[in-house]
Scaffold this motif. Structure first.
Motif, PDB file in Angstrom:
ATOM      1  N   ASP A   1       0.814  -1.220   0.000  1.00  0.00           N
ATOM      2  CA  ASP A   1       0.000   0.000   0.000  1.00  0.00           C
ATOM      3  C   ASP A   1       0.844   1.265   0.000  1.00  0.00           C
ATOM      4  OD1 ASP A   1      -2.344  -1.408  -0.031  1.00  0.00           O
ATOM      5  OD2 ASP A   1      -2.567  -1.440   2.145  1.00  0.00           O
TER       6      ASP A   1
ATOM      7  N   HIS B   1     -12.516   5.533   3.504  1.00  0.00           N
ATOM      8  CA  HIS B   1     -12.004   4.168   3.672  1.00  0.00           C
ATOM      9  C   HIS B   1     -13.082   3.290   4.296  1.00  0.00           C
ATOM     10  CE1 HIS B   1     -11.574   4.656   8.039  1.00  0.00           C
ATOM     11  NE2 HIS B   1     -11.144   5.897   7.773  1.00  0.00           N
TER      12      HIS B   1
ATOM     13  N   GLY C   1     -10.371   3.891  -0.198  1.00  0.00           N
ATOM     14  CA  GLY C   1      -9.616   2.702   0.164  1.00  0.00           C
ATOM     15  C   GLY C   1     -10.583   1.624   0.603  1.00  0.00           C
TER      16      GLY C   1
END
Length: 375
Positions: free
Chosen positions: A149, A173, A228
């Motif tokens: 990541d 996220h 994300g």
């Protein structure tokens, strides 16, 4: 009475012979566990894992197997749930007696499962878990055939700020190890370039209504939205943003690399223009051309992590062939000292089990529900 005893004895001998034959047959096989979300919202990724591993095992077996032994695959369904992943890991080790593992998919599953595999001395290669913590815990037997990541986050930030020229970025996220870790990596990379997010929010996996969040994003004035997480939530979020008139570019990571992203969004019109980071398309790598054609002739498109899974099985097989061992530590030492030729080209690992070379690039979805690398 004697005849009855003789019959019982004969049956016992036969049963023992059959049992011995089964045990011998099992001993003559190399068992590889394939662990990932085979059911649930992210089952498309489990299917990619399984298809890739199946084809790799078939091809290796046809060429003579591993040191004369055939590969036998054992499926483990963790549904991307950490507790279930631990149960799967224990079963693969204790009950199925696997020699190595390809998996898991979600970093939040890979991390706890890896503790069990490491304790059992089993080699584990994940084709997809990108959270840095996967390989930062000094576990000698864990590897990945994907990047990290903190690598793809930088690629995404550079694209958002330098190519899209965004000034106001909303960062969303899914509160998961992978999703939040990826969002934080992109956020940190953007911050290092002088851009602070205008919104930082988490959503909950499995939910279907993100309209309140979409309203917040709209009110923030964001000229780019970074997410994300995985396709199940990404698809819904991008659709609800578009329905509210938010047309800012939507950017995500390798968690949306599946045709199911289109289904989750409700149609290709909603994914048109969506961007994502992923490794250079493995289907276009010359080393894998023959295998890609095999998949396509069989009616399956080897998208996403299919070839990553295939390459993971290749790495395991090469290490076992070279060392003539199934011991995880022995295999790990060999992999860290050698380059493996795979369907994704040559792969080499560092002391942590990370690839020495990462190849993240940007992709864009089109109005037909497909995606292509940006040139």
């Amino acid at each position: 009475m004697r005849k009855a005893i003789q019959r019982v004895f004969a049956v016992s001998v036969l049963a023992g012979a059959v049992a011995y034959g089964v045990a011998a047959q099992a001993a003559d096989a190399i068992k590889i566990g394939i662990a990932g979300p085979m059911t649930g919202a992210n089952a498309a990724y489990g299917e990619q894992f399984w298809r890739g591993a199946q084809q790799a095992a078939a091809d290796i077996n046809a060429a003579g197997g591993i040191n004369g032994k055939q590969i036998e695959l054992v499926k483990g369904d963790d549904a991307c749930e950490p507790k279930q992943a631990v149960a799967v890991a224990n079963r693969l080790v204790d009950q199925d007696k696997v020699d190595a593992i390809v998996g898991h998919f979600c970093s939040s599953s890979t991390i706890p499962a890896s503790e069990i595999y490491a304790e059992a001395g089993k080699l584990q290669i994940t084709p997809a878990s990108t959270n840095p913590k996967v390989t930062e815990r000094k576990i000698p037997t864990i590897f990945r055939t994907c990047g990290r990541d903190d690598q793809q986050g930088v690629v995404a930030a550079d694209f958002i700020l330098d190519k899209l020229k965004a000034k106001k970025v909303a960062v969303i996220h899914d509160k998961d190890t992978y999703g939040q870790g990826l969002a934080d990596a992109m956020k940190a990379a953007a911050s290092s370039k002088g851009v602070k997010e205008v919104l930082y929010e988490g959503l909950t996996r499995g939910e279907k209504d993100f309209n309140a969040l979409a309203t917040k994003i709209k009110a923030s004035g964001a000229d780019a939205v970074y997410f994300g997480g995985l396709y199940a939530e990404a698809g819904i979020l991008v659709r609800q943003l578009r329905e509210q008139g938010v047309n800012a570019p939507f950017i995500s990571g390798d968690g949306i690399v599946s045709a199911d992203m289109v289904t989750a969004a409700g149609g290709p019109q909603f994914v048109k223009g969506v961007y994502m980071t992923f490794g250079a398309d493995p289907r276009a790598i010359p080393a894998g051309k023959e295998v890609v054609e095999k998949f396509r002739k069989a009616g399956y498109e080897p998208e996403g992590y299919t070839m990553y899974s295939y390459a993971s099985v290749q790495a395991i097989a090469d290490a076992m062939k070279a060392t003539k061992s199934t011991d995880g530590v022995t295999l790990a030492k060999w992999l860290k000292a050698h380059t493996v030729q795979t369907v994704m080209g040559p792969k080499a690992w560092d002391a942590k089990g990370d690839l020495k070379v990462s190849d993240y690039v940007m992709y864009q979805w089109d109005d037909k529900g497909g995606y292509a690398e940006l040139k």
